[in-house]
Design a protein around this motif. Structure first.
Motif, mmCIF file in Angstrom:
data_model
loop_
_atom_site.group_PDB
_atom_site.id
_atom_site.type_symbol
_atom_site.label_atom_id
_atom_site.label_comp_id
_atom_site.label_asym_id
_atom_site.label_seq_id
_atom_site.Cartn_x
_atom_site.Cartn_y
_atom_site.Cartn_z
ATOM 1 N N VAL A 27 0.566 -0.999 -0.006
ATOM 2 C CA VAL A 27 -0.122 0.015 -0.028
ATOM 3 C C VAL A 27 0.784 1.275 0.163
ATOM 4 O O VAL A 27 0.969 2.218 -0.635
ATOM 5 C CB VAL A 27 -0.711 0.049 0.744
ATOM 6 N N TRP A 28 2.124 1.214 0.645
ATOM 7 C CA TRP A 28 3.047 2.123 1.141
ATOM 8 C C TRP A 28 3.166 2.527 -0.505
ATOM 9 O O TRP A 28 3.771 4.064 -0.862
ATOM 10 C CB TRP A 28 3.936 2.540 1.983
ATOM 11 N N ARG A 29 3.509 1.324 -1.157
ATOM 12 C CA ARG A 29 4.190 1.907 -2.606
ATOM 13 C C ARG A 29 3.560 2.903 -3.560
ATOM 14 O O ARG A 29 3.762 3.634 -4.450
ATOM 15 C CB ARG A 29 5.042 0.591 -3.232
ATOM 16 N N LEU A 30 1.802 2.631 -3.276
ATOM 17 C CA LEU A 30 1.225 3.339 -3.772
ATOM 18 C C LEU A 30 1.371 4.568 -3.422
ATOM 19 O O LEU A 30 0.721 5.632 -4.631
ATOM 20 C CB LEU A 30 0.138 3.043 -3.778
ATOM 21 N N GLU A 33 7.189 6.034 -3.400
ATOM 22 C CA GLU A 33 8.036 5.850 -4.577
ATOM 23 C C GLU A 33 9.144 5.571 -2.888
ATOM 24 O O GLU A 33 10.017 4.618 -3.200
ATOM 25 C CB GLU A 33 9.451 6.759 -5.623
ATOM 26 N N GLU A 34 9.594 5.899 -1.951
ATOM 27 C CA GLU A 34 10.874 5.641 -1.078
ATOM 28 C C GLU A 34 10.087 4.752 0.386
ATOM 29 O O GLU A 34 8.100 5.344 0.101
ATOM 30 C CB GLU A 34 10.976 6.786 0.278
ATOM 31 N N GLU A 35 10.646 4.357 0.685
ATOM 32 C CA GLU A 35 10.546 2.966 1.766
ATOM 33 C C GLU A 35 8.996 4.323 2.477
ATOM 34 O O GLU A 35 9.449 5.467 2.850
ATOM 35 C CB GLU A 35 11.668 2.627 2.323
ATOM 36 N N ALA A 36 8.924 3.693 3.499
ATOM 37 C CA ALA A 36 7.512 4.282 4.494
ATOM 38 C C ALA A 36 8.630 4.977 5.191
ATOM 39 O O ALA A 36 9.175 4.104 6.363
ATOM 40 C CB ALA A 36 6.557 3.257 5.367
ATOM 41 N N PRO A 37 8.415 6.453 5.960
ATOM 42 C CA PRO A 37 8.817 6.869 6.909
ATOM 43 C C PRO A 37 8.569 6.339 8.779
ATOM 44 O O PRO A 37 7.775 5.587 8.403
ATOM 45 C CB PRO A 37 8.721 8.356 6.984
ATOM 46 N N GLU A 38 9.985 6.356 9.464
ATOM 47 C CA GLU A 38 9.829 6.289 10.811
ATOM 48 C C GLU A 38 9.685 6.846 11.268
ATOM 49 O O GLU A 38 10.901 7.978 11.093
ATOM 50 C CB GLU A 38 10.624 4.965 10.840
ATOM 51 N N ALA A 39 9.656 6.620 12.418
ATOM 52 C CA ALA A 39 10.215 8.134 13.294
ATOM 53 C C ALA A 39 11.520 8.111 13.993
ATOM 54 O O ALA A 39 11.916 9.056 14.329
ATOM 55 C CB ALA A 39 8.946 7.812 15.420
ATOM 56 N N ALA A 52 1.714 7.135 7.126
ATOM 57 C CA ALA A 52 2.399 6.384 7.633
ATOM 58 C C ALA A 52 2.064 5.563 8.426
ATOM 59 O O ALA A 52 1.603 4.323 8.463
ATOM 60 C CB ALA A 52 3.890 6.059 7.163
ATOM 61 N N LEU A 53 2.207 6.326 9.709
ATOM 62 C CA LEU A 53 1.742 5.544 10.995
ATOM 63 C C LEU A 53 0.391 5.462 10.748
ATOM 64 O O LEU A 53 -0.269 4.179 11.244
ATOM 65 C CB LEU A 53 1.458 6.611 12.315
ATOM 66 N N VAL A 54 -0.783 5.644 10.670
ATOM 67 C CA VAL A 54 -2.340 6.095 10.600
ATOM 68 C C VAL A 54 -2.615 4.159 9.618
ATOM 69 O O VAL A 54 -3.514 3.169 10.327
ATOM 70 C CB VAL A 54 -2.637 7.043 9.691
ATOM 71 N N LEU A 55 -2.064 4.613 8.433
ATOM 72 C CA LEU A 55 -2.215 3.219 7.625
ATOM 73 C C LEU A 55 -1.676 1.895 7.745
ATOM 74 O O LEU A 55 -2.575 1.036 7.473
ATOM 75 C CB LEU A 55 -1.641 3.505 6.222
ATOM 76 N N PHE A 60 -2.867 -2.960 10.234
ATOM 77 C CA PHE A 60 -2.579 -4.435 10.968
ATOM 78 C C PHE A 60 -3.482 -4.769 12.011
ATOM 79 O O PHE A 60 -3.688 -5.654 11.832
ATOM 80 C CB PHE A 60 -0.984 -3.713 12.105
ATOM 81 N N ARG A 61 -4.057 -3.397 12.403
ATOM 82 C CA ARG A 61 -5.555 -3.837 12.622
ATOM 83 C C ARG A 61 -6.505 -5.090 12.387
ATOM 84 O O ARG A 61 -7.327 -5.827 12.869
ATOM 85 C CB ARG A 61 -6.024 -2.647 13.642
ATOM 86 N N ALA A 62 -6.971 -4.455 11.354
ATOM 87 C CA ALA A 62 -7.747 -5.009 10.238
ATOM 88 C C ALA A 62 -7.014 -6.651 10.176
ATOM 89 O O ALA A 62 -8.271 -7.784 10.141
ATOM 90 C CB ALA A 62 -7.666 -4.418 8.806
ATOM 91 N N VAL A 63 -5.904 -6.731 9.990
ATOM 92 C CA VAL A 63 -5.211 -8.173 9.562
ATOM 93 C C VAL A 63 -5.335 -8.980 10.694
ATOM 94 O O VAL A 63 -5.820 -9.603 10.501
ATOM 95 C CB VAL A 63 -3.766 -8.055 8.987
#
Length: 91
Positions: A27-30, A33-39, A52-55, A60-63
Protein backbone atom coordinates in the motif's frame (compact mmCIF):
# COMPACT_ATOMS: atom_id res chain seq x y z
CA UNK A 1 -9.39 -24.52 27.02
CA UNK A 2 -7.31 -21.32 26.85
CA UNK A 3 -4.13 -23.36 27.14
CA UNK A 4 -5.11 -25.49 24.14
CA UNK A 5 -5.86 -22.38 22.08
CA UNK A 6 -2.50 -20.75 22.90
CA UNK A 7 -0.56 -22.34 19.99
CA UNK A 8 -3.33 -21.22 17.58
CA UNK A 9 -3.14 -17.70 18.98
CA UNK A 10 0.66 -17.46 18.78
CA UNK A 11 0.72 -18.78 15.23
CA UNK A 12 -2.09 -16.42 14.21
CA UNK A 13 -0.20 -13.47 15.69
CA UNK A 14 2.95 -14.30 13.73
CA UNK A 15 1.00 -14.79 10.50
CA UNK A 16 -0.90 -11.53 11.03
CA UNK A 17 2.31 -9.61 11.65
CA UNK A 18 3.91 -10.98 8.48
CA UNK A 19 0.82 -10.39 6.32
CA UNK A 20 0.17 -6.90 7.64
CA UNK A 21 3.80 -5.86 7.02
CA UNK A 22 3.66 -7.12 3.43
CA UNK A 23 0.28 -5.48 2.84
CA UNK A 24 1.45 -2.17 4.32
CA UNK A 25 4.59 -2.19 2.17
CA UNK A 26 2.45 -2.74 -0.93
CA UNK A 27 0.00 0.00 0.00
CA UNK A 28 2.81 2.41 0.86
CA UNK A 29 4.36 1.88 -2.60
CA UNK A 30 1.13 3.33 -4.00
CA UNK A 31 1.57 6.41 -1.79
CA UNK A 32 5.30 7.08 -2.23
CA UNK A 33 8.35 5.72 -4.06
CA UNK A 34 10.51 5.93 -0.92
CA UNK A 35 10.27 3.50 1.98
CA UNK A 36 7.74 4.38 4.64
CA UNK A 37 9.06 6.93 7.12
CA UNK A 38 9.63 5.99 10.74
CA UNK A 39 10.03 8.16 13.83
CA UNK A 40 13.78 7.46 13.91
CA UNK A 41 14.28 9.18 10.53
CA UNK A 42 15.49 12.77 10.90
CA UNK A 43 14.53 14.21 7.51
CA UNK A 44 10.79 13.44 7.27
CA UNK A 45 7.66 15.53 7.30
CA UNK A 46 5.22 15.08 10.16
CA UNK A 47 2.35 14.70 7.71
CA UNK A 48 4.06 11.85 5.88
CA UNK A 49 4.97 10.16 9.16
CA UNK A 50 1.42 10.52 10.47
CA UNK A 51 -0.03 9.06 7.26
CA UNK A 52 2.36 6.12 7.39
CA UNK A 53 1.55 5.40 11.04
CA UNK A 54 -2.21 5.64 10.53
CA UNK A 55 -2.10 3.34 7.50
CA UNK A 56 0.18 0.86 9.23
CA UNK A 57 -1.98 0.79 12.36
CA UNK A 58 -5.24 0.39 10.45
CA UNK A 59 -3.84 -2.38 8.26
CA UNK A 60 -2.33 -4.24 11.22
CA UNK A 61 -5.52 -4.00 13.27
CA UNK A 62 -7.70 -5.23 10.41
CA UNK A 63 -5.40 -8.11 9.47
CA UNK A 64 -4.90 -9.13 13.11
CA UNK A 65 -8.65 -9.18 13.74
CA UNK A 66 -9.40 -11.23 10.63
CA UNK A 67 -6.58 -13.71 11.27
CA UNK A 68 -7.56 -14.05 14.95
CA UNK A 69 -11.17 -14.71 13.98
CA UNK A 70 -10.01 -17.34 11.49
CA UNK A 71 -7.85 -19.02 14.13
CA UNK A 72 -10.77 -19.09 16.57
CA UNK A 73 -13.11 -20.55 13.95
CA UNK A 74 -10.53 -23.21 13.04
CA UNK A 75 -10.08 -24.10 16.71
CA UNK A 76 -13.85 -24.28 17.15
CA UNK A 77 -14.16 -26.63 14.16
CA UNK A 78 -11.43 -28.89 15.57
CA UNK A 79 -12.26 -28.79 19.28
CA UNK A 80 -15.97 -28.00 19.28
CA UNK A 81 -15.48 -25.22 21.83
CA UNK A 82 -15.29 -21.50 21.11
CA UNK A 83 -12.11 -19.99 22.64
CA UNK A 84 -13.52 -16.72 23.91
CA UNK A 85 -16.79 -14.96 24.54
CA UNK A 86 -19.84 -15.97 22.55
CA UNK A 87 -21.00 -12.37 22.00
CA UNK A 88 -19.97 -8.83 22.97
CA UNK A 89 -20.90 -7.60 26.43
CA UNK A 90 -23.61 -4.92 26.56
CA UNK A 91 -22.27 -1.41 27.04
Amino acid sequence: MKLLFLPFSITAGLVAGFLSKKLFDGVWRLVDEEEAPEAEHKEISMGKLALALVLEGAIFRAVRGLVDDGARRSFYNLAGTWPGQEEPEPS
